[in-house]
Structures are given as C-alpha cells and as structure tokens.
Design an enzyme around this catalytic site. Sequence first.
Site, PDB file in Angstrom:
ATOM      1  N   GLU B  50       0.803  -1.219   0.000  1.00 42.00           N
ATOM      2  CA  GLU B  50       0.000   0.000   0.000  1.00 42.00           C
ATOM      3  C   GLU B  50       0.838   1.272   0.000  1.00 42.00           C
ATOM      4  O   GLU B  50       0.426   2.302  -0.520  1.00 42.00           O
ATOM      5  CB  GLU B  50      -0.967   0.019   1.184  1.00 42.00           C
ATOM      6  N   MET B 477      24.284   8.777   2.566  1.00 39.50           N
ATOM      7  CA  MET B 477      24.135  10.103   3.160  1.00 39.50           C
ATOM      8  C   MET B 477      24.408  10.063   4.665  1.00 39.50           C
ATOM      9  O   MET B 477      24.983  11.004   5.229  1.00 39.50           O
ATOM     10  CB  MET B 477      22.734  10.658   2.878  1.00 39.50           C
TER      11      MET B 477
HETATM   12  C1  LIG Z   1      12.364   5.473   5.354  1.00 39.64           C
HETATM   13  C2  LIG Z   1      13.643   6.135   5.709  1.00 39.64           C
HETATM   14  N1  LIG Z   1      14.451   5.573   6.646  1.00 39.64           N
HETATM   15  C3  LIG Z   1      15.614   6.167   6.973  1.00 39.64           C
HETATM   16  C4  LIG Z   1      16.007   7.329   6.383  1.00 39.64           C
HETATM   17  C5  LIG Z   1      17.317   8.003   6.786  1.00 39.64           C
HETATM   18  N2  LIG Z   1      18.239   8.056   5.629  1.00 39.64           N
HETATM   19  C6  LIG Z   1      18.360   9.171   4.877  1.00 39.64           C
HETATM   20  S1  LIG Z   1      19.416   8.950   3.588  1.00 39.64           S
HETATM   21  C7  LIG Z   1      19.745   7.374   4.054  1.00 39.64           C
HETATM   22  C8  LIG Z   1      20.710   6.526   3.256  1.00 39.64           C
HETATM   23  C9  LIG Z   1      20.136   6.097   1.972  1.00 39.64           C
HETATM   24  O1  LIG Z   1      20.985   5.124   1.419  1.00 39.64           O
HETATM   25  P1  LIG Z   1      20.950   4.824  -0.130  1.00 39.64           P
HETATM   26  O2  LIG Z   1      19.571   4.594  -0.584  1.00 39.64           O
HETATM   27  O3  LIG Z   1      21.936   3.760  -0.442  1.00 39.64           O
HETATM   28  O4  LIG Z   1      21.368   6.223  -0.758  1.00 39.64           O
HETATM   29  P2  LIG Z   1      22.800   6.939  -0.819  1.00 39.64           P
HETATM   30  O5  LIG Z   1      22.768   8.023   0.200  1.00 39.64           O
HETATM   31  O6  LIG Z   1      23.829   5.908  -0.537  1.00 39.64           O
HETATM   32  O7  LIG Z   1      22.846   7.469  -2.195  1.00 39.64           O
HETATM   33  C10 LIG Z   1      19.043   7.044   5.211  1.00 39.64           C
HETATM   34  C11 LIG Z   1      19.157   5.745   5.887  1.00 39.64           C
HETATM   35  C12 LIG Z   1      15.121   7.887   5.445  1.00 39.64           C
HETATM   36  N3  LIG Z   1      15.367   9.050   4.841  1.00 39.64           N
HETATM   37  N4  LIG Z   1      13.976   7.268   5.105  1.00 39.64           N
END
Ligand SMILES: Cc1ncc(C[n+]2csc(CCOP(=O)(O)OP(=O)(O)O)c2C)c(N)n1
Lengths: 163, 563
Positions: B50, B477
Amino acid sequence: METSRYLLSILVDDEPGVLSRIAGLFSGRGFNIDSLNVATTDDPDVSRITMATTCDAQVIEQIKKQLHKLINVITVNDLTEKKYVERQLALVKVHAKPEKRAEILRIVDIFRCRVVDVGHAHYTVEISGDSGKHQAFLSLLKPMGIIEIASTGAIALAREMGK
Amino acid sequence: MKLTGAQILVKMIKAQGVDTIFGYPGGATIDIHDEIVRHNDLRHILVRHEQGAVHAADGYARAHKTTGVALVTSGPGATNTVTGIASAHADSIPMVVFCGQVPTGLIGNDAFQEVDIVGITRPCTKHNYLVKDPDKLAATIQEAFYIARSGRPGPVLVDLPKDILQTQIDFQMPEETHLRSYKPNYTPNKKQIAKVVQMVKDARRPVIFAGGGVISSCASEEITRLAQMARIPVTTSLMGLGAFPGTDPLWLGMLGMHGTFRANMSIGHCDLIIAVGVRFDDRVTGNIAKFAPHASIIQIDIDPTSIHKNIPVQCPIVGDCKTTLEHILALMEKQTPAQLTVERDPWLAQIDQWKQTTPLKYDQQADVIKPQFVVEKLWEITKGQAIITTEVGQNQMWAAQYYHFDRPNHFITSGGLGVMGFGLPAAIGAKAACPDKLVVDVAGDGSIQMNIQELMTAVENCLDVKIVILNNRFLGMVRQWQEFFYNKAYACTNIENAPDFIKLAEAYGATGFRCTDPACVEDTLRKGLDTPGTVIMDFVVEREESVYPMVPAGGALTEMLLV
Ligand SMILES: Cc1ncc(C[n+]2csc(CCOP(=O)(O)OP(=O)(O)O)c2C)c(N)n1
Ligand SMILES: [Mg+2]
C-alpha cells in the site's frame, strides 16, 4: 519575545473530530492551551470554542493562521485586540467551621457570589467573573481551607455588534 | 437512481476526471474492487504494497498535474499508507486516499482489521473524513477532491465503512461544493503588488527564490519572464527544481544544505529576495539568524501560515503564485528596462565569479565510477527530457545537482519528508500518467530495497521504468554525516551485503545491467534506456564519495564545506 495572555473566540463546524483537530494542532506544534471551552451556539451546526493561551506575538500569529487553516474552522476572532466581556464559572467547596461562616458569607457577599450547597462542615460557592476576580476570590477563601474546585474555562464575547 | 455505495464511489471518482487509481484490496474493499473492474474507463493498478500505491499516486499527480488516487483496505492496508500520505502532505501534493473500514456498527469495538485511520492521519492530511451516512457519501467524495486540489494542495483521506459501500441508496449528483469554512484566497492584494515593483526597482542585488508552489501553480513561465525582464538570478528549493531552466545564464543552481556555492553566496549577499511558493525549510535556510542578513524579503504564498513562520518578511503576499506573478508582470511591463535593472551588471558579474571559482565539480578518474558522472551522462543522453524520480540520500542530491532540470514537473522527489523507497513507485505513477515519456528512478542501493516489490507492478502493467542505482554499498548520506561529524565511525551504514540487483531484476521479469568501469557508463546507460521493459542499471560507484557543497546543519549558508 515577551509573552502575554490571548483570548481567542473560534467558530467551528459542529462535526465529530473538530475538537481533536484543534487539540492535535496545539500539541503537534507545541502551542500551549491555558483553558478551553466548547459549546453550541444559536446555530446548531456551529460551535464556539473559547480558548485562552499564553505566548508571544509571533506564536499567536501562527496559532491564528494555523487554526484558520483547519477546514472546519469558520472564523478565528482574537478578542485580546478589542473590548470584550469575559466570564468563567467556578464551584468552590470550602470548609465552613461555625466560627468562620460569617466571614465566608461576607466574602461571598462582597464578590456577589452565591452559596449553592450547605453541609455540616462546608459551603459550596458559585462564582462567576473574569479570571482576575476568580483569583482574588480564591486567595481570600484559601485560609478557610478549600476542599475542591470545579471551574470552566473562560468564555467571552466581543462588546461590539456582530459575530 | 438506486446505487450501492461502491457504485457511487466509482461514479464520483470518474466524475472528477480520474482515469487511473492505485490500489490493493482486502475484505473491506471487495465491493469497490468488484465494481471497478466493470469500468473500462477507470484503470486500477494493483501495487504490491500500500505504501507503493500512495507514492505512485503522488508520482502520477505530479507528472500529470492532476489529483492522485489510492484505494486500500482497512487496518493494515490503511496504516501502510501513512508514510506516503505524510510525504504528500509535506510536499503539498493533491491526492485522495480511500480506505475501507469495518462496518459502522463495529467501529469502536476493536473489530478485526479496525484502526482509527482518521485519528492516525489527522496531523498528516489536509483533511479527512469518516463517512457514516450513506446519503453524504457522494458529496463527501466531491468535497475531498475539491479540498485536495484547491488552495495549497494536499492529501485528503476518506474512510469508508463496509456497510456504507453495500447500502443501496438514491443517487443524485451533488451540487457544486461550497464550504463556508474553507475559502482559499487566490487573488493578491493590489497595494502589495505595487510595493513589489517598487522593491524590485530599489534593489541592486536581487534574487528570486522559487519553490514547489511555483510548480504546483504552473507558474514557471511567469517566474522565467520575471527573471528575464528584470535580469534577476534565480535559485530554487529542491521542490522547485525545474521551475526555471537549469541551462539559463540567470540560473544559480539549487539553494541550501547541498546548494551550489553561488546560490548560497547570492543569498548571503543579496539585498532583495523574491520568495515564491517556498516555506523556508531548515534545509534551505541553514542557521535562520544568519540567513540573508542584508536582504528585504518579498514572500508570495497561497498559504498564510507559510508566511512569517520561520523568517520575518517585509512584503508578505497571500495569493496563488501564478496569479500574483501575472499581476506583478503586468505592472512591471509599464516600467522601463533601465528602471528594473539598476546596477545589475556588477551583481551578475559577482555571481559569475562565484560560479567560475567554485563550480559544482567532481573528478572522474579512469578506475572507479563517480556517481555524479552517471547522473550527468544520464542528463546528456536523455537531453534533459526524462522525468526523473529519486530515492533519498546522496542519490537524490546528485540527481538534483547534475540533471540540469529545464522544465517543471520532471523532477519528482520526496522533498519534505525524505522517504527512502519513494522513487520506484513514484516512477511507476509518473509512467502511468505519461506513457510516452522516459521515466528514470535515480536510486540508492539502500532505498531501492525499501519498495523493491513494486518492480512486479511495473513489469505486470508494462509501466516501463528505468532504474539507475548509484551503488555505493553504503547508506551513503548517513555515512557522509558520520565521516564529517562522527569521526568516520560508520555505525550501521555498511550495506555491502546486498542482493544481486541483476538477478533481482530478472526474478521479477525485468532486465538488469551492471557497470563497474567509468569507460562503460555511457554504453550501459544507452543499452539500459534502449532496452524495452523495466530495467535496472546497477552502477558500482566510489564508495566514499560525498555530496558537496555541504552546509553543516545549523550553520550559515555561506559557511560551506567544499571539495
Ligand atoms: C524510510 C527512511 N528511513 C531512513 C532514512 C534516513 N536516511 C536518509 S538517507 C539514508 C541513506 C540512503 O541510502 P541509499 O539509498 O543507499 O542512498 P545513498 O545516500 O547511498 O545514495 C538514510 C538511511 C530515510 N530518509 N527514510
Ligand atoms: Mg547507497
């Protein structure tokens, strides 16, 4: 910024959940509610909420705008900006030992209150007025021994014509 | 005419001009789903979760400039929508979410699959309803759409008890919605318009700051005219990307935590900000006390609560962005160009110097792929014409920085809430809205796993989306913050134990390509984009690349960490 007391008169659709929307708005945004009173008006589809809050000028602006943004809120009237009459009703149960009864009745008389219930050792007094009057009254009764208090929030109407 | 509640619902949805909805059935919605499949002119896309339905409706709404619709069952179906609704609420996306509910007689009894979804979503919807009276069903649905799309748009939830859906009632098309307690104001105050023009004439170093409100009121043409007429440089928030051409010489790049050097410096040095459809979110302002210390601010917004909320403004205007800009432009046309552009050359020269000395940059060597390079190549190859959705994190910021958005409604991201797992379902929604468009999800290796099940939705419905994973084997990030502010202690951000994304694509009936060599990036992109169907392109990129510039949280915009 300096804080002061604001009194808002809010007309809302009389629908389920309206109070919860308003309470949720205040808790969710960290606004403060001093007192709250809700009742229907002459229009059965409309309720009036009278709310007292203490905050600074910037916060009251947000409060008014955020309240107005709620779909069920019809008008938000800041009474603090105008002349208004304010009333609050309280029932005060106070110890009434025989030697103190005369004094209590004198205070009741001065404040134009009424004794609405009499027991062997207590009086219950009804007082109506603005919050200043309530405070003055209670400070005089306190030495007698207040047993319990039930109080409404403030209700108020602007002195001018119109809603 | 006697109709069941379910029939009325479908009829009213169609009457709103909706032709596609995203849904997932359950006991409480069987009646609706049973009805929907009888209508050839209402497409129901069966998602696999959903949350996916709501993000897809979000992507659909943004790509199509219309209202998205999701339909889910009671209890867990309803609670699964909350993240998507909160995201749409933060980004002001017009959307109506219909939830099945237990029969009215059971409400409040802790019945099977009963939750108080109206209570749960009260703070994250623009408004919501529990329909208890079948006679009010049709009018409520109409009202829900009206509220979702008018004023400052947002999600509206309608909770539909099963008995209401089954009851036969006399149906009449409701009259036009009129609410005494909700009357958005679209027309700006005339006096304020004159003041704006005077402020523009008095300004020496003006900047236009455009946000999501410009996109949602379709005012990018007006913003562009305003900028060009008075030679005012333009920056945007993340939500505003595409409101002004990213290839125009007056373009400053994005503002804020990962904004360009010149955009952040311009705000630090300007004497006037024309803020249109923005809400001065902390990611954009940095330290509020040090934000734009020399500037007067004009703020135009449909929502009065956005004005004076975080930043004091000298010229507030409540009104629709487009309408207000039209009024401003009309008055500006009566001025001479010289009056509107006093001392503009030195200001633009200063900005150009910032651009020359400190551009966005990365260094693509021969060995490891830089994620920025992938996005920039994607932009080149697609000629900037693709609809780009993003996940959240570094991938989102690189997409924002290096896909030089030239037009509105082509950048679809979870801006306000920052929901990982947004990009894939949003891309599916965008593709459903614009079947002729190329739709690309710029993804992180972490985020893509959050709604990966929607690959099946894409494949099943031939909603071909292209997924570009910037695979750094990190929750990048968060890792970046750990690198900068936590002594490189990479606690819980290493995600190198990952599925094989190529096999994963194949398992769903999609296609996968992997790329590890900078020399093959372009080829892989071309191959992936040209391959029919849904495609994952897994770019194995530099693990510890960071997004620059960066304004540390709470810092002044002009105090950026630079490469
Ligand atoms: C649902 C959710 N959980 C946790 C976060 C916290 N968060 C922000 S960016 C991130 C890392 C994302 O990793 P990835 O998708 O591999 O992207 P990258 O930054 O490596 O490009 C996290 C855990 C979030 N924004 N959304
Ligand atoms: Mg990653």
